[in-house]
Enzyme design. Structure first.
Site, PDB file in Angstrom:
ATOM      1  N   ASN A   9       0.899  -1.136  -0.012  1.00 31.02           N
ATOM      2  CA  ASN A   9      -0.210  -0.085   0.201  1.00 31.02           C
ATOM      3  C   ASN A   9       0.979   1.304  -0.103  1.00 31.02           C
ATOM      4  OD1 ASN A   9      -1.897   1.967   0.466  1.00 31.02           O
ATOM      5  ND2 ASN A   9      -2.502   1.401   2.670  1.00 31.02           N
ATOM      6  N   LYS A  11       0.095   4.177  -0.330  1.00 31.62           N
ATOM      7  CA  LYS A  11      -0.630   5.445   0.345  1.00 31.62           C
ATOM      8  C   LYS A  11      -0.400   6.653  -0.700  1.00 31.62           C
ATOM      9  CE  LYS A  11      -0.048   3.313   4.609  1.00 31.62           C
ATOM     10  NZ  LYS A  11      -0.101   3.296   6.227  1.00 31.62           N
ATOM     11  N   HIS A 102      -9.282   0.902   5.170  1.00 34.02           N
ATOM     12  CA  HIS A 102      -8.028   1.176   5.552  1.00 34.02           C
ATOM     13  C   HIS A 102      -8.456   1.991   6.927  1.00 34.02           C
ATOM     14  CE1 HIS A 102      -4.151   2.427   6.446  1.00 34.02           C
ATOM     15  NE2 HIS A 102      -3.706   1.386   5.850  1.00 34.02           N
ATOM     16  N   GLU A 104      -7.026   4.391   7.745  1.00 31.35           N
ATOM     17  CA  GLU A 104      -6.839   5.889   7.530  1.00 31.35           C
ATOM     18  C   GLU A 104      -8.053   6.508   6.708  1.00 31.35           C
ATOM     19  OE1 GLU A 104      -3.045   5.473   5.501  1.00 31.35           O
ATOM     20  OE2 GLU A 104      -2.173   4.925   7.302  1.00 31.35           O
ATOM     21  N   GLU A 174      -4.974  -5.052  10.348  1.00 32.65           N
ATOM     22  CA  GLU A 174      -4.044  -4.054  10.500  1.00 32.65           C
ATOM     23  C   GLU A 174      -4.180  -3.132  11.951  1.00 32.65           C
ATOM     24  OE1 GLU A 174      -2.032  -2.661   6.750  1.00 32.65           O
ATOM     25  OE2 GLU A 174      -3.902  -1.611   6.877  1.00 32.65           O
ATOM     26  N   GLY A 180       2.652   2.552  10.981  1.00 32.25           N
ATOM     27  CA  GLY A 180       3.646   3.751  10.715  1.00 32.25           C
ATOM     28  C   GLY A 180       4.323   4.050  11.797  1.00 32.25           C
ATOM     29  N   SER A 220       3.653  -2.095  10.426  1.00 34.84           N
ATOM     30  CA  SER A 220       5.093  -2.048  10.612  1.00 34.84           C
ATOM     31  C   SER A 220       5.686  -3.319  10.381  1.00 34.84           C
ATOM     32  CB  SER A 220       5.574  -1.516  12.003  1.00 34.84           C
ATOM     33  OG  SER A 220       5.076  -0.165  12.256  1.00 34.84           O
TER      34      SER A 220
HETATM   35  P1  13P Z   1       3.344   0.667   7.539  1.00 35.10           P
HETATM   36  O1  13P Z   1       3.682  -0.689   6.943  1.00 35.10           O
HETATM   37  O2  13P Z   1       3.866   1.733   7.111  1.00 35.10           O
HETATM   38  O3  13P Z   1       2.982   0.677   9.060  1.00 35.10           O
HETATM   39  O4  13P Z   1       1.830   0.612   7.094  1.00 35.10           O
HETATM   40  C1  13P Z   1       0.791  -0.271   7.175  1.00 35.10           C
HETATM   41  C2  13P Z   1      -0.340  -0.261   6.233  1.00 35.10           C
HETATM   42  O5  13P Z   1      -1.237   0.932   6.854  1.00 35.10           O
HETATM   43  C3  13P Z   1      -0.729  -0.755   5.029  1.00 35.10           C
HETATM   44  O6  13P Z   1      -1.955  -0.653   4.682  1.00 35.10           O
END
Ligand code: 13P
Length: 257
Positions: A9, A11, A102, A104, A174, A180, A220
């Site tokens: 992803n 983003k 997601h 976010e 997740e 992150g 992560s």
């Molecule tokens: P990170 O791997 O940067 O923690 O993000 C995970 C994520 O949100 C994948 O959709």
């Protein structure tokens, strides 16, 4: 056999040229060590920003086991929805998958389970596979209601699908506190939740489907910890954020089964 999958992803990162370069690098590495020799397809799904999809679809076209998807889609087919993109549009650009729910999107764009249910339905009806994300916040985990939170997200967002539609879904667990932050769930924490999710699927759709269903871990996950996570019985791969932006790291994760 459950499909092993590593999804990236991206983003809101990379411009079109950078995205083309990244996907080319990943494809070159995969071509040298084709995915089929590692595990059954589909193996790798790239989720770049919308505007990259057409170009990346061309790059991955001849690379077996590599797919491209969108990070979001709207729950209508077309019309006066300025700024939104529908499932048929995404499909016509060459994508096969879409990320829905997601954290976010849930948090920053107030997407409710009800909205996500509608998006999932439109996406599947229009021929896309859905990677449906779920995950609890730190507060919810500290209050020990994380299993309840996941049960609710899946029940309200997904479990009204009929079995045929549901077989076009992949779930990504997740935990929000791991995204992150560099604070990965332990292999035990991931396994516990993945086993719980598989149990919920079995209750709703039967053991046969649950046993063949792919559940990915995200938060992560990187080239160093992927192997330990992927070794867990119910962890079928990963949804990778930061570490998917470097071809070498991402390829190491792909090889971590
Ligand atoms: P990170 O791997 O940067 O923690 O993000 C995970 C994520 O949100 C994948 O959709």
């Amino acid at each position: 056999m459950r499909k092993k999958i590593v999804a990236g992803n991206w983003k809101m990162n990379t411009n079109v040229d950078e995205g083309k370069k990244l996907s080319q690098e990943i494809c070159e590495m995969i071509k040298k060590k084709p995915l089929k020799t590692i595990y059954g397809s589909p193996g790798v799904i790239l989720f770049p920003p919308f505007v990259h999809i057409i170009e990346i679809a061309k790059i991955i076209k001849d690379v077996e086991g590599v797919f491209v998807g969108a990070q979001n889609c709207y729950s209508e087919l077309s019309g006066a929805y300025t700024g939104e993109i529908s499932a048929p549009m995404i499909k016509s650009a060459g994508a096969t998958h879409v990320l829905i729910g997601h954290s976010e999107r849930r948090k920053l764009f107030n997407e409710s389970n009800k909205m996500l249910a509608a998006k999932t339905s439109f996406a599947i009806e229009n021929g896309l596979n859905v990677v449906f994300c779920c995950g609890e916040s730190l507060e919810e985990r500290e209050n020990e209601i994380h299993f309840e939170v996941i049960r609710r997200q899946l029940k309200e967002g997904l479990f009204w699908l009929d079995i045929e539609s549901f077989s076009n879904v992949i779930i990504a667990y997740e935990p929000v506190w791991a995204i992150g932050t560099g604070k990965t769930a332990t292999p035990d924490q991931a396994q516990q939740m993945h086993a719980f999710i598989r149990e919920l699927i079995a209750e709703k759709y039967g053991k046969e489907l649950a046993d063949s269903f792919s559940i990915l871990y995200g938060g992560s996950c990187n080239a160093k910890n992927a192997q330990q996570l992927f070794e867990q019985e119910d962890v079928d791969g990963g949804l990778i954020g930061g570490a998917s932006l470097k071809a070498g790291d991402f390829f190491k994760i792909i090889q971590s089964f």
